[in-house]
Design an enzyme around this catalytic site. Sequence first.
Site, PDB file in Angstrom:
ATOM      1  N   ARG A   1      -7.266 -17.087   6.886  1.00  0.00           N
ATOM      2  CA  ARG A   1      -6.674 -16.419   8.045  1.00  0.00           C
ATOM      3  C   ARG A   1      -6.541 -17.403   9.206  1.00  0.00           C
ATOM      4  O   ARG A   1      -5.540 -17.384   9.946  1.00  0.00           O
ATOM      5  CB  ARG A   1      -7.524 -15.212   8.447  1.00  0.00           C
ATOM      6  CG  ARG A   1      -7.402 -14.036   7.502  1.00  0.00           C
ATOM      7  CD  ARG A   1      -8.056 -12.796   8.061  1.00  0.00           C
ATOM      8  NE  ARG A   1      -9.484 -12.741   7.849  1.00  0.00           N
ATOM      9  CZ  ARG A   1     -10.086 -12.079   6.867  1.00  0.00           C
ATOM     10  NH1 ARG A   1      -9.363 -11.430   5.970  1.00  0.00           N
ATOM     11  NH2 ARG A   1     -11.392 -12.062   6.761  1.00  0.00           N
TER      12      ARG A   1
ATOM     13  N   PHE B   1       0.259  -6.109   1.756  1.00  0.00           N
ATOM     14  CA  PHE B   1      -1.082  -5.698   1.298  1.00  0.00           C
ATOM     15  C   PHE B   1      -2.099  -5.983   2.411  1.00  0.00           C
ATOM     16  O   PHE B   1      -3.161  -6.564   2.188  1.00  0.00           O
ATOM     17  CB  PHE B   1      -1.494  -6.454   0.023  1.00  0.00           C
ATOM     18  CG  PHE B   1      -0.476  -6.439  -1.083  1.00  0.00           C
ATOM     19  CD1 PHE B   1      -0.380  -5.354  -1.942  1.00  0.00           C
ATOM     20  CD2 PHE B   1       0.392  -7.516  -1.260  1.00  0.00           C
ATOM     21  CE1 PHE B   1       0.556  -5.347  -2.973  1.00  0.00           C
ATOM     22  CE2 PHE B   1       1.336  -7.513  -2.280  1.00  0.00           C
ATOM     23  CZ  PHE B   1       1.414  -6.433  -3.141  1.00  0.00           C
TER      24      PHE B   1
ATOM     25  N   ASP C   1       0.987  -1.775   4.129  1.00  0.00           N
ATOM     26  CA  ASP C   1       0.001  -1.385   3.118  1.00  0.00           C
ATOM     27  C   ASP C   1       0.347   0.012   2.619  1.00  0.00           C
ATOM     28  O   ASP C   1       0.883   0.833   3.371  1.00  0.00           O
ATOM     29  CB  ASP C   1      -1.421  -1.405   3.688  1.00  0.00           C
ATOM     30  CG  ASP C   1      -2.481  -1.468   2.598  1.00  0.00           C
ATOM     31  OD1 ASP C   1      -3.010  -2.569   2.337  1.00  0.00           O
ATOM     32  OD2 ASP C   1      -2.795  -0.414   2.001  1.00  0.00           O
TER      33      ASP C   1
ATOM     34  N   ALA D   1       4.454  -2.114  -1.625  1.00  0.00           N
ATOM     35  CA  ALA D   1       4.870  -3.490  -1.356  1.00  0.00           C
ATOM     36  C   ALA D   1       6.200  -3.831  -2.021  1.00  0.00           C
ATOM     37  O   ALA D   1       7.104  -4.390  -1.381  1.00  0.00           O
ATOM     38  CB  ALA D   1       3.781  -4.453  -1.819  1.00  0.00           C
TER      39      ALA D   1
ATOM     40  N   ASP E   1      -1.337 -10.975  -0.246  1.00  0.00           N
ATOM     41  CA  ASP E   1      -2.747 -10.937  -0.645  1.00  0.00           C
ATOM     42  C   ASP E   1      -3.021  -9.623  -1.373  1.00  0.00           C
ATOM     43  O   ASP E   1      -3.707  -8.740  -0.858  1.00  0.00           O
ATOM     44  CB  ASP E   1      -3.638 -11.071   0.592  1.00  0.00           C
ATOM     45  CG  ASP E   1      -5.114 -11.140   0.229  1.00  0.00           C
ATOM     46  OD1 ASP E   1      -5.430 -11.508  -0.926  1.00  0.00           O
ATOM     47  OD2 ASP E   1      -5.960 -10.807   1.087  1.00  0.00           O
TER      48      ASP E   1
ATOM     49  N   CYS F   1      -6.818 -12.725  -6.385  1.00  0.00           N
ATOM     50  CA  CYS F   1      -8.271 -12.564  -6.379  1.00  0.00           C
ATOM     51  C   CYS F   1      -8.766 -12.081  -7.744  1.00  0.00           C
ATOM     52  O   CYS F   1      -9.905 -11.631  -7.870  1.00  0.00           O
ATOM     53  CB  CYS F   1      -8.710 -11.593  -5.287  1.00  0.00           C
ATOM     54  SG  CYS F   1      -8.091  -9.913  -5.498  1.00  0.00           S
TER      55      CYS F   1
END
Length: 417
Positions: A233, A249, A271, A301, A321, A361
């Site tokens: 960030r 997201f 989101d 999205a 993300d 992730c």
Amino acid sequence: MTTIILKPHKEESVLRFHPWVFSGAIARIVLDATHRAAAPEEGELVCVQSADEKVLGAGHWQVGSIAVRLLAFGDERISGTEDEWIRGLLLKRIAAAYRMRQRLGLLREDNNTYRLIHGEGDMLPGLVVDVYGDTAVVQAHSVGMHQCRKAIAEAIVKEVKEVDAVYYKSDDTLPFKAQIEGEKTGYLIEKSEVRNQKSDNIEYWAKENGIDVRIDWLRGQKTGFFIDQRENRALVERYAAGKDVLNMFCYTGGFSLYALRGRAKSVHSVDVSQKAIDLVNANVERNFPHCPNHKAVTADAFDYLSEQRAQGHQYDLIILDPPAFAKHRDAVKNALRGYQRINAKAIEMIRPGGILFTFSCSQAVDKEAFRLAVFSAAAQTGRKVRILHQLHQPQDHPINIYHPEGEYLKGLVLYVE
């Protein structure tokens, strides 16, 4: 104590300090005299020995391909009762993890948000602890850690001087097939304000690099915030000045807040969750009251990107993300298609000379596979794309050098011509 005897030569990974013992490596189980079952109970503390009965370590038994998560190796043999040993181990591990965060400079006046325990990275497999100011949020990913939850809470409060409350949030992280006894969520150690009024009415705020963030550990995802993107960030902030920014997201808007502080021309936060969007708006209002250049949108999205492109909208900087597209190996192929599709849509919408921050992730997706998916997306668009940065998880999410599987967060910063 029940003893797990390994097959010949299967002790080699344990001797290299890898913290997992797989079920296929086990030759036989020598049950404690009190057992009547054919196997240990899930979460039970067991001793692991080589084929020649050399003690290799001790850990929690669990049902599945990973049969034992090792807490200690041969040089940390169990002494005293099992309860005394595990309490002493927790105190030692948590104290060491806290010292490391202090030395990393994460505990400052402008930053009281950090990960205290990162599973295998802090030699406590199956345990995650995030700290938000004076509250620690604990998640157990194994039955063994679930059974230790009260001892964990006591050790945290004893070793971490800033923390005086511990919230337990393991309803979504414990093995779903396990027979779990005891609460999966709720305060293990409460503050007076929680006892004196409904906790649903309390707003909890913490600081990350000087930015106020509202943490909803009661209803939010994970422990309430995604601490693992802190350094990434900050990198967005460096690139944001004068740019039209799209944060997909967005969850609670972490990247959006840094982009606004970096003097972005405009920031759109998207989101699918209305609760997340409400938190984004609360965070923006707290840090940038009456901010005219921020817009939050509740939308899927893929749909949002398609609609914006159809209308001819473009951005200078886009952040992707997404949540984990693959939570297990069987889902990797579909996940890679998803990463390719979403990245292609984003690359198509970036103005010439723009920048894309893109992440995965998913632990099941390795960094080479992710990079290939992004390469395929770039090739699909026909645009020239260069890699500026290769990103990863921050220092309070350490990777045990003997457990490379702990490297889960992958990111690329791309320059799009």
